[in-house]
Design a protein around this motif. Structure first.
Motif, PDB file in Angstrom:
ATOM      1  N   SER B   6       2.837  30.906  36.985  1.00  0.00           N
ATOM      2  CA  SER B   6       3.842  32.076  37.545  1.00  0.00           C
ATOM      3  C   SER B   6       2.851  33.430  37.428  1.00  0.00           C
ATOM      4  O   SER B   6       1.945  33.571  36.283  1.00  0.00           O
ATOM      5  CB  SER B   6       4.850  32.099  36.631  1.00  0.00           C
ATOM      6  OG  SER B   6       4.583  32.362  35.352  1.00  0.00           O
ATOM      7  N   ARG B  19       8.433  34.895  33.175  1.00  0.00           N
ATOM      8  CA  ARG B  19       9.468  33.856  33.665  1.00  0.00           C
ATOM      9  C   ARG B  19       9.075  32.858  35.080  1.00  0.00           C
ATOM     10  O   ARG B  19       8.673  33.497  35.729  1.00  0.00           O
ATOM     11  CB  ARG B  19      11.052  34.395  33.823  1.00  0.00           C
ATOM     12  CG  ARG B  19      11.530  34.879  32.577  1.00  0.00           C
ATOM     13  CD  ARG B  19      12.990  35.479  33.034  1.00  0.00           C
ATOM     14  NE  ARG B  19      13.849  34.335  33.643  1.00  0.00           N
ATOM     15  CZ  ARG B  19      14.621  33.851  32.647  1.00  0.00           C
ATOM     16  NH1 ARG B  19      14.663  34.007  31.375  1.00  0.00           N
ATOM     17  NH2 ARG B  19      15.528  33.027  33.256  1.00  0.00           N
ATOM     18  N   PHE B  20       9.148  31.653  34.613  1.00  0.00           N
ATOM     19  CA  PHE B  20       8.577  30.793  35.521  1.00  0.00           C
ATOM     20  C   PHE B  20       9.387  30.973  37.158  1.00  0.00           C
ATOM     21  O   PHE B  20       9.019  31.195  38.203  1.00  0.00           O
ATOM     22  CB  PHE B  20       8.792  29.229  35.197  1.00  0.00           C
ATOM     23  CG  PHE B  20       8.380  28.318  36.305  1.00  0.00           C
ATOM     24  CD1 PHE B  20       7.026  28.198  36.607  1.00  0.00           C
ATOM     25  CD2 PHE B  20       9.142  27.364  37.279  1.00  0.00           C
ATOM     26  CE1 PHE B  20       6.457  27.272  37.801  1.00  0.00           C
ATOM     27  CE2 PHE B  20       8.634  26.839  37.867  1.00  0.00           C
ATOM     28  CZ  PHE B  20       7.407  26.761  38.396  1.00  0.00           C
ATOM     29  N   THR B  68       3.346  28.716  32.560  1.00  0.00           N
ATOM     30  CA  THR B  68       4.029  29.887  32.574  1.00  0.00           C
ATOM     31  C   THR B  68       4.409  30.477  31.118  1.00  0.00           C
ATOM     32  O   THR B  68       4.260  29.809  30.241  1.00  0.00           O
ATOM     33  CB  THR B  68       5.431  29.647  33.525  1.00  0.00           C
ATOM     34  OG1 THR B  68       5.977  31.097  33.402  1.00  0.00           O
ATOM     35  CG2 THR B  68       6.334  28.718  32.524  1.00  0.00           C
ATOM     36  N   CYS B  71      10.193  28.872  30.732  1.00  0.00           N
ATOM     37  CA  CYS B  71      10.776  28.016  31.657  1.00  0.00           C
ATOM     38  C   CYS B  71      12.125  27.625  31.073  1.00  0.00           C
ATOM     39  O   CYS B  71      12.044  27.119  30.037  1.00  0.00           O
ATOM     40  CB  CYS B  71       9.862  26.990  32.044  1.00  0.00           C
ATOM     41  SG  CYS B  71      10.696  25.879  33.092  1.00  0.00           S
ATOM     42  N   ARG B  76      13.073  23.010  33.404  1.00  0.00           N
ATOM     43  CA  ARG B  76      12.157  21.932  33.000  1.00  0.00           C
ATOM     44  C   ARG B  76      12.260  20.694  33.251  1.00  0.00           C
ATOM     45  O   ARG B  76      11.508  19.914  33.594  1.00  0.00           O
ATOM     46  CB  ARG B  76      11.766  22.468  31.416  1.00  0.00           C
ATOM     47  CG  ARG B  76      11.261  21.536  30.568  1.00  0.00           C
ATOM     48  CD  ARG B  76      11.116  21.698  29.110  1.00  0.00           C
ATOM     49  NE  ARG B  76      10.755  22.929  28.859  1.00  0.00           N
ATOM     50  CZ  ARG B  76       9.427  22.923  28.270  1.00  0.00           C
ATOM     51  NH1 ARG B  76       8.523  22.280  28.510  1.00  0.00           N
ATOM     52  NH2 ARG B  76       9.047  24.339  27.997  1.00  0.00           N
ATOM     53  N   ILE B  86       4.803  20.628  32.408  1.00  0.00           N
ATOM     54  CA  ILE B  86       5.115  22.152  32.259  1.00  0.00           C
ATOM     55  C   ILE B  86       4.739  22.565  30.936  1.00  0.00           C
ATOM     56  O   ILE B  86       5.039  21.955  29.909  1.00  0.00           O
ATOM     57  CB  ILE B  86       6.638  22.742  32.560  1.00  0.00           C
ATOM     58  CG1 ILE B  86       6.869  24.100  32.210  1.00  0.00           C
ATOM     59  CG2 ILE B  86       7.575  21.767  31.699  1.00  0.00           C
ATOM     60  CD1 ILE B  86       6.850  24.962  33.746  1.00  0.00           C
ATOM     61  N   THR B  88       4.431  26.019  28.531  1.00  0.00           N
ATOM     62  CA  THR B  88       5.046  27.260  28.437  1.00  0.00           C
ATOM     63  C   THR B  88       4.233  28.091  27.205  1.00  0.00           C
ATOM     64  O   THR B  88       3.328  27.706  26.414  1.00  0.00           O
ATOM     65  CB  THR B  88       6.482  27.346  27.986  1.00  0.00           C
ATOM     66  OG1 THR B  88       6.522  26.555  26.790  1.00  0.00           O
ATOM     67  CG2 THR B  88       7.269  26.817  29.114  1.00  0.00           C
TER      68      THR B  88
END
Lengths: 178, 265
Positions: B6, B19-20, B68, B71, B76, B86, B88
Protein backbone atom coordinates in the motif's frame (compact mmCIF):
# COMPACT_ATOMS: atom_id res chain seq x y z
CA UNK A 1 -13.21 8.49 6.69
CA UNK A 2 -13.06 7.04 10.21
CA UNK A 3 -14.45 3.60 10.93
CA UNK A 4 -17.17 5.13 13.16
CA UNK A 5 -18.28 7.42 10.33
CA UNK A 6 -18.27 4.49 7.92
CA UNK A 7 -20.46 2.50 10.33
CA UNK A 8 -22.90 5.46 10.55
CA UNK A 9 -23.03 5.86 6.77
CA UNK A 10 -23.61 2.10 6.34
CA UNK A 11 -26.34 2.14 9.00
CA UNK A 12 -28.12 5.08 7.35
CA UNK A 13 -27.81 3.40 3.91
CA UNK A 14 -29.27 0.17 5.35
CA UNK A 15 -32.18 2.10 6.86
CA UNK A 16 -32.84 3.87 3.54
CA UNK A 17 -32.74 0.55 1.66
CA UNK A 18 -35.11 -1.04 4.17
CA UNK A 19 -37.42 1.98 3.82
CA UNK A 20 -37.42 1.64 0.03
CA UNK A 21 -38.18 -2.07 -0.04
CA UNK A 22 -40.89 -1.66 2.63
CA UNK A 23 -42.94 0.73 0.46
CA UNK A 24 -44.46 -2.06 -1.61
CA UNK A 25 -45.67 -4.32 1.27
CA UNK A 26 -46.95 -1.25 3.16
CA UNK A 27 -48.99 -0.23 0.06
CA UNK A 28 -50.43 -3.76 -0.18
CA UNK A 29 -51.33 -3.68 3.52
CA UNK A 30 -53.02 -0.29 2.95
CA UNK A 31 -55.09 -1.91 0.17
CA UNK A 32 -56.08 -4.62 2.65
CA UNK A 33 -57.09 -1.91 5.14
CA UNK A 34 -59.30 -0.13 2.59
CA UNK A 35 -60.84 -3.36 1.27
CA UNK A 36 -61.42 -4.59 4.83
CA UNK A 37 -63.68 -1.57 5.43
CA UNK A 38 -65.63 -2.25 2.21
CA UNK A 39 -65.62 -6.07 2.00
CA UNK A 40 -64.51 -7.51 5.37
CA UNK A 41 -65.49 -11.10 4.54
CA UNK A 42 -63.64 -11.20 1.19
CA UNK A 43 -60.58 -9.53 2.74
CA UNK A 44 -60.44 -12.26 5.34
CA UNK A 45 -60.54 -14.88 2.57
CA UNK A 46 -57.71 -13.02 0.80
CA UNK A 47 -55.66 -13.08 4.03
CA UNK A 48 -56.30 -16.80 4.41
CA UNK A 49 -55.27 -17.43 0.79
CA UNK A 50 -52.00 -15.55 1.38
CA UNK A 51 -51.44 -17.51 4.61
CA UNK A 52 -51.94 -20.81 2.79
CA UNK A 53 -49.56 -19.71 0.04
CA UNK A 54 -46.95 -18.80 2.66
CA UNK A 55 -47.34 -22.21 4.33
CA UNK A 56 -46.89 -23.87 0.93
CA UNK A 57 -43.64 -21.99 0.25
CA UNK A 58 -42.25 -22.18 3.82
CA UNK A 59 -40.47 -25.58 3.52
CA UNK A 60 -38.64 -24.65 0.27
CA UNK A 61 -37.76 -21.30 1.88
CA UNK A 62 -35.95 -23.13 4.70
CA UNK A 63 -33.94 -24.98 2.05
CA UNK A 64 -33.25 -21.64 0.34
CA UNK A 65 -31.63 -20.38 3.53
CA UNK A 66 -29.57 -23.57 3.95
CA UNK A 67 -28.22 -23.38 0.37
CA UNK A 68 -27.50 -19.65 0.78
CA UNK A 69 -25.53 -20.47 3.93
CA UNK A 70 -23.57 -23.23 2.18
CA UNK A 71 -22.67 -20.90 -0.71
CA UNK A 72 -21.60 -18.12 1.65
CA UNK A 73 -19.56 -20.61 3.68
CA UNK A 74 -17.68 -22.44 0.97
CA UNK A 75 -17.63 -20.24 -2.11
CA UNK A 76 -15.28 -17.30 -2.61
CA UNK A 77 -16.77 -15.34 -5.53
CA UNK A 78 -13.87 -12.84 -5.54
CA UNK A 79 -11.42 -15.61 -6.43
CA UNK A 80 -13.62 -17.09 -9.16
CA UNK A 81 -14.48 -13.73 -10.70
CA UNK A 82 -10.75 -12.98 -10.85
CA UNK A 83 -10.37 -15.95 -13.24
CA UNK A 84 -12.59 -14.34 -15.90
CA UNK A 85 -11.05 -14.91 -19.29
CA UNK A 86 -10.09 -12.29 -21.83
CA UNK A 87 -11.54 -14.30 -24.69
CA UNK A 88 -14.09 -17.03 -25.09
CA UNK A 89 -11.93 -20.03 -24.26
CA UNK A 90 -13.41 -22.97 -22.37
CA UNK A 91 -11.84 -21.89 -19.06
CA UNK A 92 -13.20 -18.33 -19.42
CA UNK A 93 -16.68 -19.62 -20.33
CA UNK A 94 -16.81 -22.09 -17.43
CA UNK A 95 -15.50 -19.70 -14.77
CA UNK A 96 -17.71 -16.78 -15.79
CA UNK A 97 -20.70 -19.13 -15.89
CA UNK A 98 -19.93 -20.59 -12.45
CA UNK A 99 -19.35 -17.08 -11.06
CA UNK A 100 -22.73 -15.95 -12.45
CA UNK A 101 -24.55 -18.98 -11.04
CA UNK A 102 -23.12 -18.65 -7.53
CA UNK A 103 -23.29 -14.85 -7.38
CA UNK A 104 -25.95 -13.60 -5.02
CA UNK A 105 -27.49 -10.26 -4.18
CA UNK A 106 -28.84 -7.55 -6.48
CA UNK A 107 -27.13 -7.11 -9.85
CA UNK A 108 -26.19 -3.45 -9.29
CA UNK A 109 -23.77 -4.53 -6.55
CA UNK A 110 -21.81 -6.45 -9.18
CA UNK A 111 -21.56 -3.71 -11.82
CA UNK A 112 -18.57 -1.86 -10.22
CA UNK A 113 -16.71 -5.16 -9.95
CA UNK A 114 -17.44 -6.06 -13.60
CA UNK A 115 -16.36 -2.59 -14.69
CA UNK A 116 -13.08 -3.06 -12.84
CA UNK A 117 -12.58 -6.52 -14.33
CA UNK A 118 -13.12 -5.18 -17.84
CA UNK A 119 -10.56 -2.44 -17.22
CA UNK A 120 -8.24 -5.26 -16.14
CA UNK A 121 -8.81 -6.97 -19.50
CA UNK A 122 -11.81 -9.28 -19.02
CA UNK A 123 -13.66 -9.77 -22.32
CA UNK A 124 -17.22 -8.75 -23.18
CA UNK A 125 -18.16 -12.39 -23.79
CA UNK A 126 -17.35 -13.65 -20.27
CA UNK A 127 -19.07 -10.60 -18.72
CA UNK A 128 -22.22 -11.24 -20.78
CA UNK A 129 -22.09 -14.94 -19.78
CA UNK A 130 -21.78 -13.94 -16.11
CA UNK A 131 -24.81 -11.62 -16.34
CA UNK A 132 -26.97 -14.20 -18.14
CA UNK A 133 -26.00 -17.17 -15.92
CA UNK A 134 -27.38 -15.23 -12.96
CA UNK A 135 -30.77 -16.52 -14.17
CA UNK A 136 -29.77 -19.89 -12.70
CA UNK A 137 -30.27 -19.54 -8.94
CA UNK A 138 -29.19 -22.73 -7.14
CA UNK A 139 -30.42 -21.45 -3.78
CA UNK A 140 -33.91 -20.76 -5.19
CA UNK A 141 -34.29 -24.11 -6.96
CA UNK A 142 -36.43 -25.61 -4.13
CA UNK A 143 -39.05 -22.87 -4.61
CA UNK A 144 -38.95 -23.21 -8.38
CA UNK A 145 -39.34 -27.01 -8.18
CA UNK A 146 -42.26 -26.63 -5.73
CA UNK A 147 -44.08 -24.51 -8.32
CA UNK A 148 -43.13 -26.01 -11.67
CA UNK A 149 -41.77 -29.51 -11.01
CA UNK A 150 -38.22 -30.76 -11.48
CA UNK A 151 -38.55 -31.68 -15.16
CA UNK A 152 -39.40 -28.11 -16.11
CA UNK A 153 -36.63 -26.75 -13.86
CA UNK A 154 -33.95 -29.07 -15.28
CA UNK A 155 -34.90 -28.24 -18.90
CA UNK A 156 -35.07 -24.49 -18.31
CA UNK A 157 -31.78 -24.53 -16.38
CA UNK A 158 -29.97 -26.43 -19.16
CA UNK A 159 -31.35 -24.13 -21.84
CA UNK A 160 -30.36 -21.09 -19.76
CA UNK A 161 -26.80 -22.40 -19.51
CA UNK A 162 -26.61 -22.95 -23.30
CA UNK A 163 -28.19 -19.55 -23.92
CA UNK A 164 -25.59 -17.86 -21.73
CA UNK A 165 -22.84 -19.27 -23.97
CA UNK A 166 -24.74 -18.10 -27.07
CA UNK A 167 -25.06 -14.59 -25.56
CA UNK A 168 -21.33 -14.60 -24.78
CA UNK A 169 -20.53 -15.51 -28.41
CA UNK A 170 -22.92 -12.86 -29.79
CA UNK A 171 -21.44 -10.18 -27.55
CA UNK A 172 -17.86 -11.18 -28.44
CA UNK A 173 -18.68 -10.91 -32.15
CA UNK A 174 -20.75 -7.71 -32.02
CA UNK A 175 -18.42 -5.94 -29.57
CA UNK A 176 -15.21 -6.96 -31.33
CA UNK A 177 -12.64 -4.17 -31.06
CA UNK A 178 -14.81 -2.11 -28.70
CA UNK B 1 6.58 -13.77 -7.12
CA UNK B 2 4.58 -10.55 -6.96
CA UNK B 3 4.05 -8.48 -3.84
CA UNK B 4 1.65 -5.57 -3.28
CA UNK B 5 2.54 -2.65 -1.01
CA UNK B 6 0.00 0.00 0.00
CA UNK B 7 1.44 3.37 -0.99
CA UNK B 8 0.89 7.11 -0.67
CA UNK B 9 2.45 7.73 -4.10
CA UNK B 10 3.27 6.17 -7.44
CA UNK B 11 7.02 5.57 -7.16
CA UNK B 12 9.48 3.72 -4.95
CA UNK B 13 10.30 6.85 -2.90
CA UNK B 14 6.69 7.13 -1.71
CA UNK B 15 5.78 6.28 1.87
CA UNK B 16 4.04 3.02 2.66
CA UNK B 17 0.29 3.63 3.02
CA UNK B 18 -0.95 3.29 6.57
CA UNK B 19 -4.18 1.46 5.71
CA UNK B 20 -4.27 -1.35 3.16
CA UNK B 21 -7.78 -0.60 1.92
CA UNK B 22 -7.58 3.20 2.23
CA UNK B 23 -4.21 4.06 0.65
CA UNK B 24 -4.43 5.91 -2.66
CA UNK B 25 -2.15 3.49 -4.54
CA UNK B 26 -0.88 -0.06 -4.54
CA UNK B 27 2.67 -0.65 -5.75
CA UNK B 28 2.88 -4.11 -7.28
CA UNK B 29 6.44 -5.41 -7.56
CA UNK B 30 7.57 -8.49 -9.45
CA UNK B 31 10.47 -9.76 -7.34
CA UNK B 32 11.68 -11.95 -10.19
CA UNK B 33 12.19 -9.16 -12.74
CA UNK B 34 12.33 -6.16 -10.38
CA UNK B 35 9.62 -4.40 -12.42
CA UNK B 36 6.91 -2.50 -10.59
CA UNK B 37 3.65 -0.76 -11.40
CA UNK B 38 1.54 1.69 -9.40
CA UNK B 39 -2.20 1.11 -9.63
CA UNK B 40 -4.90 3.34 -8.12
CA UNK B 41 -6.44 1.58 -5.13
CA UNK B 42 -10.22 1.17 -5.71
CA UNK B 43 -10.58 0.79 -1.92
CA UNK B 44 -9.61 4.43 -1.41
CA UNK B 45 -12.77 5.61 -3.20
CA UNK B 46 -14.97 4.63 -0.25
CA UNK B 47 -17.62 3.31 -2.63
CA UNK B 48 -19.82 0.32 -1.95
CA UNK B 49 -17.85 -2.86 -2.66
CA UNK B 50 -14.56 -0.93 -3.07
CA UNK B 51 -12.78 -3.14 -0.51
CA UNK B 52 -13.76 -6.23 -2.50
CA UNK B 53 -12.44 -4.55 -5.64
CA UNK B 54 -9.04 -4.04 -3.98
CA UNK B 55 -8.91 -7.74 -3.15
CA UNK B 56 -10.06 -8.77 -6.65
CA UNK B 57 -7.49 -6.41 -8.15
CA UNK B 58 -4.52 -7.93 -6.36
CA UNK B 59 -5.79 -11.48 -6.99
CA UNK B 60 -6.08 -10.69 -10.70
CA UNK B 61 -2.49 -9.34 -10.66
CA UNK B 62 -1.24 -12.64 -9.26
CA UNK B 63 -0.02 -11.11 -5.98
CA UNK B 64 1.04 -13.57 -3.29
CA UNK B 65 2.15 -11.22 -0.47
CA UNK B 66 0.73 -7.88 0.73
CA UNK B 67 2.67 -5.42 2.90
CA UNK B 68 0.99 -2.52 4.69
CA UNK B 69 0.77 -0.49 7.89
CA UNK B 70 -2.63 -1.75 8.98
CA UNK B 71 -5.18 -4.17 7.55
CA UNK B 72 -8.70 -4.68 8.92
CA UNK B 73 -9.53 -8.17 10.24
CA UNK B 74 -12.21 -8.62 7.54
CA UNK B 75 -9.84 -7.72 4.67
CA UNK B 76 -7.11 -9.90 6.25
CA UNK B 77 -9.52 -12.82 6.39
CA UNK B 78 -10.49 -12.44 2.71
CA UNK B 79 -6.86 -12.07 1.62
CA UNK B 80 -5.72 -15.12 3.55
CA UNK B 81 -8.71 -17.10 2.32
CA UNK B 82 -7.50 -16.33 -1.21
CA UNK B 83 -3.95 -17.50 -0.46
CA UNK B 84 -2.36 -14.07 0.00
CA UNK B 85 -0.04 -13.59 3.01
CA UNK B 86 -0.46 -10.22 4.72
CA UNK B 87 2.24 -8.44 6.75
CA UNK B 88 1.21 -5.43 8.83
CA UNK B 89 3.13 -2.87 10.89
CA UNK B 90 5.28 -1.95 7.87
CA UNK B 91 6.51 1.65 7.52
CA UNK B 92 9.10 3.75 5.63
CA UNK B 93 9.48 4.23 1.90
CA UNK B 94 8.53 1.54 -0.59
CA UNK B 95 12.19 1.13 -1.53
CA UNK B 96 13.27 0.61 2.10
CA UNK B 97 10.47 -1.88 2.68
CA UNK B 98 11.41 -3.79 -0.48
CA UNK B 99 15.03 -4.05 0.62
CA UNK B 100 13.97 -5.23 4.10
CA UNK B 101 11.56 -7.77 2.62
CA UNK B 102 14.20 -9.17 0.23
CA UNK B 103 16.62 -9.54 3.15
CA UNK B 104 13.93 -11.43 5.03
CA UNK B 105 13.81 -8.80 7.79
CA UNK B 106 10.12 -8.13 7.50
CA UNK B 107 9.36 -11.78 7.42
CA UNK B 108 11.36 -12.28 10.63
CA UNK B 109 10.17 -9.23 12.53
CA UNK B 110 6.60 -8.90 11.33
CA UNK B 111 5.52 -12.46 10.88
CA UNK B 112 4.54 -12.52 14.54
CA UNK B 113 1.88 -9.92 13.87
CA UNK B 114 0.11 -12.19 11.43
CA UNK B 115 -3.00 -13.66 12.94
CA UNK B 116 -2.15 -17.32 12.68
CA UNK B 117 -5.06 -19.69 12.68
CA UNK B 118 -5.21 -20.36 16.43
CA UNK B 119 -7.35 -23.45 16.41
CA UNK B 120 -8.92 -25.04 13.39
CA UNK B 121 -12.35 -25.19 14.98
CA UNK B 122 -12.17 -21.52 16.08
CA UNK B 123 -11.62 -20.34 12.51
CA UNK B 124 -14.43 -22.52 11.26
CA UNK B 125 -16.74 -21.12 13.91
CA UNK B 126 -15.88 -17.53 12.99
CA UNK B 127 -16.43 -18.28 9.31
CA UNK B 128 -19.72 -19.97 10.09
CA UNK B 129 -20.93 -16.97 12.12
CA UNK B 130 -19.92 -14.61 9.29
CA UNK B 131 -21.69 -16.79 6.71
CA UNK B 132 -24.80 -17.01 8.90
CA UNK B 133 -24.90 -13.22 9.33
CA UNK B 134 -24.47 -12.68 5.60
CA UNK B 135 -27.10 -15.27 4.68
CA UNK B 136 -29.46 -13.85 7.32
CA UNK B 137 -29.08 -10.33 5.86
CA UNK B 138 -29.60 -11.58 2.29
CA UNK B 139 -32.64 -13.60 3.36
CA UNK B 140 -34.22 -10.79 5.41
CA UNK B 141 -33.64 -8.23 2.64
CA UNK B 142 -35.71 -10.28 0.18
CA UNK B 143 -38.57 -10.87 2.63
CA UNK B 144 -40.47 -7.51 2.54
CA UNK B 145 -41.11 -7.55 -1.23
CA UNK B 146 -41.72 -11.31 -1.14
CA UNK B 147 -44.34 -10.98 1.63
CA UNK B 148 -45.93 -8.04 -0.24
CA UNK B 149 -46.29 -10.24 -3.33
CA UNK B 150 -47.79 -13.10 -1.30
CA UNK B 151 -50.34 -10.66 0.19
CA UNK B 152 -51.07 -9.20 -3.26
CA UNK B 153 -51.68 -12.68 -4.70
CA UNK B 154 -54.23 -13.28 -1.93
CA UNK B 155 -56.04 -10.10 -3.00
CA UNK B 156 -55.90 -10.98 -6.70
CA UNK B 157 -57.18 -14.51 -6.02
CA UNK B 158 -60.15 -13.18 -4.10
CA UNK B 159 -61.08 -9.93 -5.82
CA UNK B 160 -60.07 -10.43 -9.47
CA UNK B 161 -61.80 -13.03 -11.61
CA UNK B 162 -59.76 -15.59 -13.54
CA UNK B 163 -61.61 -14.62 -16.72
CA UNK B 164 -60.32 -11.06 -16.47
CA UNK B 165 -56.66 -12.12 -16.29
CA UNK B 166 -56.91 -14.79 -19.00
CA UNK B 167 -58.68 -12.28 -21.26
CA UNK B 168 -55.51 -10.13 -21.13
CA UNK B 169 -53.62 -12.82 -23.01
CA UNK B 170 -54.82 -13.93 -26.39
CA UNK B 171 -53.91 -17.62 -26.37
CA UNK B 172 -51.56 -17.03 -29.30
CA UNK B 173 -48.20 -18.66 -28.43
CA UNK B 174 -45.98 -15.97 -29.98
CA UNK B 175 -47.97 -13.01 -28.68
CA UNK B 176 -48.32 -14.48 -25.17
CA UNK B 177 -44.59 -15.24 -25.05
CA UNK B 178 -43.80 -11.71 -26.19
CA UNK B 179 -46.06 -10.20 -23.51
CA UNK B 180 -44.51 -12.45 -20.83
CA UNK B 181 -41.03 -11.39 -21.92
CA UNK B 182 -42.08 -7.74 -21.97
CA UNK B 183 -43.49 -7.77 -18.42
CA UNK B 184 -40.45 -9.69 -17.15
CA UNK B 185 -38.19 -7.02 -18.66
CA UNK B 186 -39.87 -4.08 -16.99
CA UNK B 187 -40.28 -5.80 -13.60
CA UNK B 188 -37.26 -6.21 -11.36
CA UNK B 189 -36.30 -7.66 -8.01
CA UNK B 190 -35.36 -10.99 -6.51
CA UNK B 191 -35.98 -13.97 -8.82
CA UNK B 192 -38.05 -15.70 -6.11
CA UNK B 193 -40.80 -13.12 -6.73
CA UNK B 194 -40.93 -14.04 -10.42
CA UNK B 195 -41.39 -17.72 -9.50
CA UNK B 196 -44.28 -16.94 -7.13
CA UNK B 197 -45.97 -14.58 -9.60
CA UNK B 198 -45.43 -16.97 -12.53
CA UNK B 199 -46.68 -19.96 -10.51
CA UNK B 200 -49.86 -18.14 -9.54
CA UNK B 201 -50.43 -16.86 -13.10
CA UNK B 202 -50.20 -20.48 -14.22
CA UNK B 203 -53.02 -21.36 -11.80
CA UNK B 204 -55.03 -18.59 -13.41
CA UNK B 205 -54.71 -20.31 -16.78
CA UNK B 206 -52.02 -18.07 -18.25
CA UNK B 207 -49.93 -20.13 -20.70
CA UNK B 208 -46.63 -21.72 -19.67
CA UNK B 209 -45.03 -19.94 -22.68
CA UNK B 210 -45.82 -16.54 -21.20
CA UNK B 211 -44.76 -17.34 -17.63
CA UNK B 212 -41.51 -18.98 -18.81
CA UNK B 213 -40.62 -15.88 -20.83
CA UNK B 214 -41.44 -13.77 -17.76
CA UNK B 215 -39.13 -15.86 -15.54
CA UNK B 216 -36.26 -15.65 -18.06
CA UNK B 217 -36.39 -11.91 -18.70
CA UNK B 218 -37.01 -11.06 -15.03
CA UNK B 219 -33.30 -11.71 -14.34
CA UNK B 220 -31.62 -11.44 -17.74
CA UNK B 221 -33.18 -8.20 -19.02
CA UNK B 222 -33.26 -5.15 -16.76
CA UNK B 223 -34.87 -2.00 -18.08
CA UNK B 224 -34.91 -0.54 -14.56
CA UNK B 225 -31.17 -1.17 -14.07
CA UNK B 226 -30.28 -0.15 -17.64
CA UNK B 227 -28.84 3.30 -16.67
CA UNK B 228 -26.55 1.65 -14.10
CA UNK B 229 -25.44 -0.98 -16.61
CA UNK B 230 -24.76 1.72 -19.21
CA UNK B 231 -22.70 3.69 -16.67
CA UNK B 232 -20.65 0.62 -15.71
CA UNK B 233 -20.24 -1.25 -18.99
CA UNK B 234 -21.04 1.28 -21.71
CA UNK B 235 -24.10 2.15 -23.79
CA UNK B 236 -23.36 -0.20 -26.69
CA UNK B 237 -22.71 -3.19 -24.42
CA UNK B 238 -25.79 -2.61 -22.24
CA UNK B 239 -28.25 -1.98 -25.09
CA UNK B 240 -26.92 -4.84 -27.19
CA UNK B 241 -26.88 -7.32 -24.28
CA UNK B 242 -30.40 -6.47 -23.11
CA UNK B 243 -31.71 -6.51 -26.69
CA UNK B 244 -30.20 -9.92 -27.49
CA UNK B 245 -31.38 -11.34 -24.14
CA UNK B 246 -34.92 -10.13 -24.81
CA UNK B 247 -34.99 -11.60 -28.32
CA UNK B 248 -33.48 -14.90 -27.17
CA UNK B 249 -35.88 -15.25 -24.22
CA UNK B 250 -38.81 -15.97 -26.53
CA UNK B 251 -37.35 -18.94 -28.48
CA UNK B 252 -35.95 -20.33 -25.20
CA UNK B 253 -39.39 -20.12 -23.57
CA UNK B 254 -41.04 -21.81 -26.56
CA UNK B 255 -38.39 -24.56 -26.78
CA UNK B 256 -38.58 -25.16 -22.99
CA UNK B 257 -42.35 -25.66 -23.07
CA UNK B 258 -42.19 -27.90 -26.16
CA UNK B 259 -39.56 -30.15 -24.54
CA UNK B 260 -41.48 -30.24 -21.23
CA UNK B 261 -44.64 -31.22 -23.12
CA UNK B 262 -42.73 -33.92 -25.02
CA UNK B 263 -41.16 -35.37 -21.87
CA UNK B 264 -44.28 -35.29 -19.72
CA UNK B 265 -46.68 -36.49 -22.44
Amino acid sequence: MSSVNKENVKESKDKKALGRISIFPVCVLACYGILCAIEPHKSLIAMRTSGNLLLYIAPPLVLVFVIMLALNLFVKPAQIVALFGKGLRIKGIVFSMVAGIISMGPIYVWYPLLKNLREEGAGNGPIAIFLYSRAVKPFLLPVMIAYFGWIYVVILTLLTVFASIAIGCFMSVFMKGK
Amino acid sequence: MKIAISSEGTDLSAQVGHRFGGSPYLIIVDLGTGNFEAVPNPGSLNQHGAGVQTIVLIISKGVKVALTGYCSPVARKHLEANGIAIFTGVSGTIEEVLVSYKKGKIQKTQAATIDHEPEKHLVDKARLIHAMKRSGNQFVSMLPIFLGIVLLIGLLNTFVSKNFLTALLSGNVVLDTFLGAFFGSILAGNAINSYVIAGELLHYGISLFAVTALIITWVTVGLVQLPVEIAALGRRFALLRNGICFMLSMPIAIITVFIVNLVTR
